[in-house]
Design a protein around this motif. Structure first.
Motif, PDB file in Angstrom:
ATOM      1  N   ASP A 190       0.849  -1.193   0.058  1.00 63.19           N
ATOM      2  CA  ASP A 190       0.020   0.170   0.072  1.00 63.19           C
ATOM      3  C   ASP A 190       0.869   1.159   0.054  1.00 63.19           C
ATOM      4  OD1 ASP A 190       0.652  -0.918   2.441  1.00 63.19           O
ATOM      5  OD2 ASP A 190      -0.903   0.191   3.554  1.00 63.19           O
ATOM      6  N   PRO A 191       2.148   1.294   0.619  1.00 65.23           N
ATOM      7  CA  PRO A 191       2.731   2.614   0.472  1.00 65.23           C
ATOM      8  C   PRO A 191       3.292   2.839  -0.824  1.00 65.23           C
ATOM      9  CG  PRO A 191       3.333   1.371   2.324  1.00 65.23           C
ATOM     10  CD  PRO A 191       2.585   0.370   1.541  1.00 65.23           C
ATOM     11  N   TYR A 192       3.401   1.935  -1.667  1.00 63.87           N
ATOM     12  CA  TYR A 192       4.063   1.860  -2.950  1.00 63.87           C
ATOM     13  C   TYR A 192       2.923   1.894  -4.272  1.00 63.87           C
ATOM     14  CZ  TYR A 192       8.142   0.479  -0.316  1.00 63.87           C
ATOM     15  OH  TYR A 192       9.309   0.641   0.734  1.00 63.87           O
ATOM     16  N   SER A 193       1.751   1.521  -3.622  1.00 65.01           N
ATOM     17  CA  SER A 193       0.780   1.342  -4.787  1.00 65.01           C
ATOM     18  C   SER A 193       0.056   2.484  -5.087  1.00 65.01           C
ATOM     19  CB  SER A 193      -0.148   0.338  -4.053  1.00 65.01           C
ATOM     20  OG  SER A 193      -1.456   0.299  -5.196  1.00 65.01           O
ATOM     21  N   ILE A 194      -0.170   2.860  -6.450  1.00 61.40           N
ATOM     22  CA  ILE A 194      -0.870   3.820  -6.706  1.00 61.40           C
ATOM     23  C   ILE A 194      -2.427   3.824  -6.392  1.00 61.40           C
ATOM     24  CG2 ILE A 194       0.415   4.637  -8.708  1.00 61.40           C
ATOM     25  CD1 ILE A 194      -1.191   2.992 -10.737  1.00 61.40           C
ATOM     26  N   TYR A 195      -2.760   2.596  -6.099  1.00 59.23           N
ATOM     27  CA  TYR A 195      -4.316   2.468  -5.665  1.00 59.23           C
ATOM     28  C   TYR A 195      -4.325   2.400  -4.147  1.00 59.23           C
ATOM     29  CZ  TYR A 195      -4.470   0.883 -10.481  1.00 59.23           C
ATOM     30  OH  TYR A 195      -4.625   1.177 -11.942  1.00 59.23           O
ATOM     31  N   GLY A 196      -3.282   2.395  -3.438  1.00 61.36           N
ATOM     32  CA  GLY A 196      -3.435   2.448  -2.014  1.00 61.36           C
ATOM     33  C   GLY A 196      -3.861   0.987  -1.456  1.00 61.36           C
ATOM     34  N   LYS A 255     -10.624  -2.239   1.957  1.00 64.81           N
ATOM     35  CA  LYS A 255      -9.735  -3.713   2.096  1.00 64.81           C
ATOM     36  C   LYS A 255     -10.301  -4.768   2.638  1.00 64.81           C
ATOM     37  CE  LYS A 255      -5.706  -0.697   2.359  1.00 64.81           C
ATOM     38  NZ  LYS A 255      -4.365  -0.387   2.942  1.00 64.81           N
ATOM     39  N   LYS A 256     -11.928  -4.752   2.362  1.00 58.36           N
ATOM     40  CA  LYS A 256     -12.535  -5.889   3.049  1.00 58.36           C
ATOM     41  C   LYS A 256     -12.412  -7.218   2.265  1.00 58.36           C
ATOM     42  CE  LYS A 256     -15.929  -2.619   5.330  1.00 58.36           C
ATOM     43  NZ  LYS A 256     -17.553  -2.257   5.419  1.00 58.36           N
ATOM     44  N   THR A 257     -11.797  -7.258   1.321  1.00 59.83           N
ATOM     45  CA  THR A 257     -11.687  -8.387   0.468  1.00 59.83           C
ATOM     46  C   THR A 257     -10.507  -9.467   1.073  1.00 59.83           C
ATOM     47  OG1 THR A 257     -10.527  -7.736  -1.458  1.00 59.83           O
ATOM     48  CG2 THR A 257     -12.956  -7.639  -1.478  1.00 59.83           C
ATOM     49  N   TYR A 258      -9.740  -8.706   1.748  1.00 60.39           N
ATOM     50  CA  TYR A 258      -8.468  -9.202   2.225  1.00 60.39           C
ATOM     51  C   TYR A 258      -8.382  -9.080   3.911  1.00 60.39           C
ATOM     52  CZ  TYR A 258      -6.355  -4.863   0.731  1.00 60.39           C
ATOM     53  OH  TYR A 258      -6.034  -3.302   0.362  1.00 60.39           O
ATOM     54  N   GLN A 259      -8.577  -7.910   4.483  1.00 53.47           N
ATOM     55  CA  GLN A 259      -8.635  -7.550   5.732  1.00 53.47           C
ATOM     56  C   GLN A 259      -9.999  -8.393   6.457  1.00 53.47           C
ATOM     57  OE1 GLN A 259      -8.078  -3.847   6.777  1.00 53.47           O
ATOM     58  NE2 GLN A 259      -5.936  -3.538   5.895  1.00 53.47           N
ATOM     59  N   ASP A 273      -0.287  -7.352   5.045  1.00 53.58           N
ATOM     60  CA  ASP A 273      -1.425  -7.439   4.025  1.00 53.58           C
ATOM     61  C   ASP A 273      -2.460  -8.434   4.170  1.00 53.58           C
ATOM     62  OD1 ASP A 273      -0.565 -10.422   2.448  1.00 53.58           O
ATOM     63  OD2 ASP A 273       1.148  -9.245   3.783  1.00 53.58           O
ATOM     64  N   MET A 274      -2.328  -9.530   4.697  1.00 53.85           N
ATOM     65  CA  MET A 274      -3.506 -10.568   4.997  1.00 53.85           C
ATOM     66  C   MET A 274      -3.737 -11.428   3.743  1.00 53.85           C
ATOM     67  SD  MET A 274      -4.280 -10.606   7.982  1.00 53.85           S
ATOM     68  CE  MET A 274      -6.031 -11.497   7.926  1.00 53.85           C
ATOM     69  N   ASP A 290      -3.029  -3.227  -0.707  1.00 55.53           N
ATOM     70  CA  ASP A 290      -1.755  -4.032  -0.013  1.00 55.53           C
ATOM     71  C   ASP A 290      -1.553  -5.122  -0.852  1.00 55.53           C
ATOM     72  OD1 ASP A 290      -3.283  -2.897   2.107  1.00 55.53           O
ATOM     73  OD2 ASP A 290      -1.913  -3.927   3.446  1.00 55.53           O
ATOM     74  N   GLY A 291      -2.113  -5.245  -2.297  1.00 57.43           N
ATOM     75  CA  GLY A 291      -1.802  -5.982  -3.362  1.00 57.43           C
ATOM     76  C   GLY A 291      -1.867  -5.692  -4.776  1.00 57.43           C
TER      77      GLY A 291
END
Length: 329
Positions: free
Chosen positions: A123-129, A223-227, A167-168, A131-132
């Motif tokens: 997420d810190p590196y993603s243009i979408y914010g 982030k509910k599909t992974y958290q 990331d989960m 974790d994947g």
């Protein structure tokens, strides 16, 4: 039976109360989160987290030396990545001269015995914010896990003692463990965010790192599909058991105070140490209420960290770490 047994005898004075106290807070209980930014001489307060700062590497160096003098022996590093270095695959995370890699070296050079833990997530590196990695509007699991393993190896090469995948993704602990073993980082530990809930308490943290999910039609809005769903208890046990089987050295419950039942469940079943993350929302609620004079800041702070430890935490990642240690010293 009463009156032969009078429980109040053991509460008569502070000396007696402290003598029989069951839960004791010490500097050894804490992991200190640190937010790292590019630049020099930067120490900028996070608006939604009063008295907590983003710091450039020169100030991180000063901070870890101060933490060590206070008896705090572990830090958890997070980086705020410039927008021009973000993409969908988190490419910058593998840069051997990236901000995280330099931050690890800075801490180790300043204080070699400080335990360095590193955030492993896109997420810190993603243009979408997120974790994947996103493909066709979905967070793809297995490609993300492989990338997280590469990121973990990069952190280990820079000198990290523990990698902390937050990331989960399913199966990512095994993927990371195998990658570390294959690259001969057999002593690099894994602190797994095992029971990380999709919580509303994370807002200030995402403000600190500018890592909130973007609002686009073809991108998941949260982030509910992974958290994890915060309605669930048994799922936390299942997730944690899998992480332990896959090679986690420490497991974590996140957030803290609203999930003490989960902490106790995990402590009861876990064969490895249990960490708890007292998150940004928990921090700022105490700060805001105290600023308005509605609560006693130090009293509530101590009560909450004690409750987390009493529930079963072996260690607590907390923005209050310095405040607590300075108070109890």
């Amino acid at each position: 039976m009463f009156p032969l047994r009078r429980n109040r005898r053991l509460r008569t004075t502070e000396s007696i109360r402290s003598m029989v106290r069951e839960t004791i807070i010490s500097p050894n209980d804490f992991i200190v989160p640190l937010f790292v930014v590019e630049g020099k001489g930067v120490r900028e307060e996070i608006p939604s987290m009063p008295n907590y700062y983003r710091m450039s590497l020169d100030n991180i160096e000063k901070e870890v030396r101060e933490l060590w003098k206070l008896g705090l022996k572990s830090v958890l590093l997070f980086v705020k990545v410039p927008d021009n270095l973000k993409d969908n695959k988190g490419t910058e995370a593998l840069n051997p001269n990236g901000l995280m890699q330099r931050a690890i070296k800075t801490v180790k050079n300043a204080c070699p015995d400080m335990i360095v833990m590193t955030d492993v997530a896109l997420d810190p590196y993603s243009i979408y914010g997120h974790d994947g990695i996103i493909e066709n509007g979905q967070i793809v699991n297995d490609k993300t896990s492989l990338f997280l393993a590469e990121m973990s190896v990069s952190h280990a090469k820079a000198g990290a003692d523990f990698v902390a995948p937050s990331d989960m993704m399913d199966g990512r602990i095994l993927t990371i463990r195998e990658a570390l073993e294959e690259n001969n980082f057999i002593n690099t530990g894994i602190l797994a965010y095992s029971a990380k809930y999709a919580s509303a308490h994370y807002g200030p943290f995402r403000d600190a790192l500018d890592s909130a999910p973007v609002d686009l039609i073809d991108v998941p809005k949260d982030k509910k599909t992974y958290q994890m769903d915060y309605h669930n208890r048994l799922e936390a046990i299942r997730e944690t058991r899998m992480d332990i089987e896959e090679g986690a050295d420490i497991v974590m419950v996140k957030p803290g105070i609203a999930y003490l039942d989960i902490v106790r469940e995990i402590k009861n079943m876990s064969e490895v140490p249990v960490a708890v993350y007292q998150v940004s929302g928990e921090y700022c609620m105490i700060k805001a209420a105290a600023e308005r004079g509605w609560i006693d800041h130090d009293a509530v702070m101590m009560e909450q960290v004690t409750a987390i430890k009493r529930a079963g935490a072996d260690m607590i990642a907390s923005y209050f770490a310095k405040d607590v240690v300075q108070l109890i010293s």
